[in-house]
Design a protein around this motif. Structure first.
Motif, PDB file in Angstrom:
ATOM      1  N   UNK A  31     -43.870 -96.335  37.810  1.00 13.15           N
ATOM      2  CA  UNK A  31     -44.762 -95.887  36.739  1.00 13.15           C
ATOM      3  C   UNK A  31     -43.998 -95.086  35.685  1.00 13.15           C
ATOM      4  N   UNK A  32     -43.124 -94.190  36.123  1.00 16.74           N
ATOM      5  CA  UNK A  32     -42.374 -93.352  35.189  1.00 16.74           C
ATOM      6  C   UNK A  32     -41.452 -94.199  34.314  1.00 16.74           C
ATOM      7  N   UNK A  33     -40.759 -95.147  34.915  1.00 11.38           N
ATOM      8  CA  UNK A  33     -39.803 -95.974  34.167  1.00 11.38           C
ATOM      9  C   UNK A  33     -40.485 -96.949  33.215  1.00 11.38           C
ATOM     10  N   UNK A  34     -41.610 -97.480  33.626  1.00 12.34           N
ATOM     11  CA  UNK A  34     -42.274 -98.520  32.832  1.00 12.34           C
ATOM     12  C   UNK A  34     -43.413 -97.985  31.966  1.00 12.34           C
ATOM     13  N   UNK A  35     -43.690 -96.706  32.081  1.00 15.34           N
ATOM     14  CA  UNK A  35     -44.661 -96.080  31.203  1.00 15.34           C
ATOM     15  C   UNK A  35     -46.105 -96.483  31.429  1.00 15.34           C
ATOM     16  N   UNK A  36     -46.494 -96.608  32.683  1.00 12.08           N
ATOM     17  CA  UNK A  36     -47.903 -96.884  32.987  1.00 12.08           C
ATOM     18  C   UNK A  36     -48.370 -95.939  34.070  1.00 12.08           C
ATOM     19  N   UNK A  37     -49.667 -95.940  34.306  1.00 14.83           N
ATOM     20  CA  UNK A  37     -50.245 -95.077  35.326  1.00 14.83           C
ATOM     21  C   UNK A  37     -51.420 -95.816  35.947  1.00 14.83           C
ATOM     22  N   UNK A  38     -51.299 -96.157  37.221  1.00 14.38           N
ATOM     23  CA  UNK A  38     -52.381 -96.863  37.893  1.00 14.38           C
ATOM     24  C   UNK A  38     -52.012 -97.242  39.310  1.00 14.38           C
ATOM     25  N   UNK A  39     -52.999 -97.701  40.041  1.00 16.07           N
ATOM     26  CA  UNK A  39     -52.787 -98.054  41.445  1.00 16.07           C
ATOM     27  C   UNK A  39     -52.102 -99.408  41.620  1.00 16.07           C
ATOM     28  N   UNK A  40     -52.160-100.246  40.619  1.00 16.90           N
ATOM     29  CA  UNK A  40     -51.484-101.547  40.699  1.00 16.90           C
ATOM     30  C   UNK A  40     -50.060-101.390  40.191  1.00 16.90           C
ATOM     31  N   UNK A  41     -49.096-101.841  40.995  1.00 18.74           N
ATOM     32  CA  UNK A  41     -47.703-101.762  40.598  1.00 18.74           C
ATOM     33  C   UNK A  41     -47.372-102.737  39.487  1.00 18.74           C
ATOM     34  N   UNK A  42     -46.225-102.572  38.870  1.00 19.92           N
ATOM     35  CA  UNK A  42     -45.818-103.462  37.783  1.00 19.92           C
ATOM     36  C   UNK A  42     -45.652-104.896  38.264  1.00 19.92           C
ATOM     37  N   UNK A  43     -45.476-105.072  39.575  1.00 18.00           N
ATOM     38  CA  UNK A  43     -45.349-106.414  40.156  1.00 18.00           C
ATOM     39  C   UNK A  43     -46.680-106.928  40.700  1.00 18.00           C
ATOM     40  N   UNK A  44     -47.761-106.212  40.425  1.00 21.06           N
ATOM     41  CA  UNK A  44     -49.082-106.609  40.905  1.00 21.06           C
ATOM     42  C   UNK A  44     -49.422-106.118  42.298  1.00 21.06           C
ATOM     43  N   UNK A  45     -48.533-105.344  42.913  1.00 19.54           N
ATOM     44  CA  UNK A  45     -48.736-104.871  44.283  1.00 19.54           C
ATOM     45  C   UNK A  45     -49.809-103.799  44.358  1.00 19.54           C
ATOM     46  N   UNK A  46     -50.415-103.704  45.551  1.00 15.25           N
ATOM     47  CA  UNK A  46     -51.318-102.602  45.844  1.00 15.25           C
ATOM     48  C   UNK A  46     -50.639-101.682  46.853  1.00 15.25           C
ATOM     49  N   UNK A  47     -51.289-100.595  47.192  1.00  8.61           N
ATOM     50  CA  UNK A  47     -50.677 -99.605  48.074  1.00  8.61           C
ATOM     51  C   UNK A  47     -50.362-100.187  49.450  1.00  8.61           C
ATOM     52  N   UNK A  48     -51.200-101.080  49.961  1.00 12.51           N
ATOM     53  CA  UNK A  48     -50.943-101.691  51.269  1.00 12.51           C
ATOM     54  C   UNK A  48     -49.649-102.511  51.230  1.00 12.51           C
TER      55      UNK A  48
END
Length: 116
Positions: A31-48
């Motif tokens: 999130x810090x490197x790509x400048x976003x904030x959310x539960x979905x990762x930049x690769x579409x991943x979820x926490x699980x």
């Protein structure tokens, strides 16, 4: 502070998990490197998915995010005041956690139970 809150509710304490900490760290830095904030990762991943990448065989998983708080006391205080975040902190099945702070005051807390 987290275990104090859990004890007040008659819940078992949680312990630090290096695997959950690594999952939290990778998401926070993403999130810090790509400048976003959310539960979905930049690769579409979820926490699980992120926890399982670290070898964590979660049967219960939850994630709290925060941004802008300067101290752990502030971020935990904010989570306690938010019904959804508080529910994660007080989930009766969780046993472990990983907590990180990334640049930009991005906080990620991953809570889970492994191999239930």
């Amino acid at each position: 502070m987290l275990n104090g809150l859990r004890a007040e509710q008659g819940l078992e304490p949680v312990v630090s998990s290096p695997r959950l900490e690594e999952a939290a760290k990778r998401h926070a830095l993403d999130m810090a490197r790509r400048g976003f904030f959310g539960h979905e990762g930049s690769d579409g991943s979820d926490v699980m998915a992120r926890a399982r990448r670290q070898g964590y065989g979660a049967c219960t998983i939850a994630e709290n995010l925060a941004q802008g708080q300067n101290t752990l006391t502030e971020v935990l205080g904010a989570w306690v005041q938010s019904p959804g975040h508080r529910a994660n902190l007080l989930h009766p099945n969780i046993r472990e956690y990983g907590l990180v702070r990334a640049p930009g005051d991005i906080w990620v807390l991953v809570l889970g139970a492994d191999g239930c």
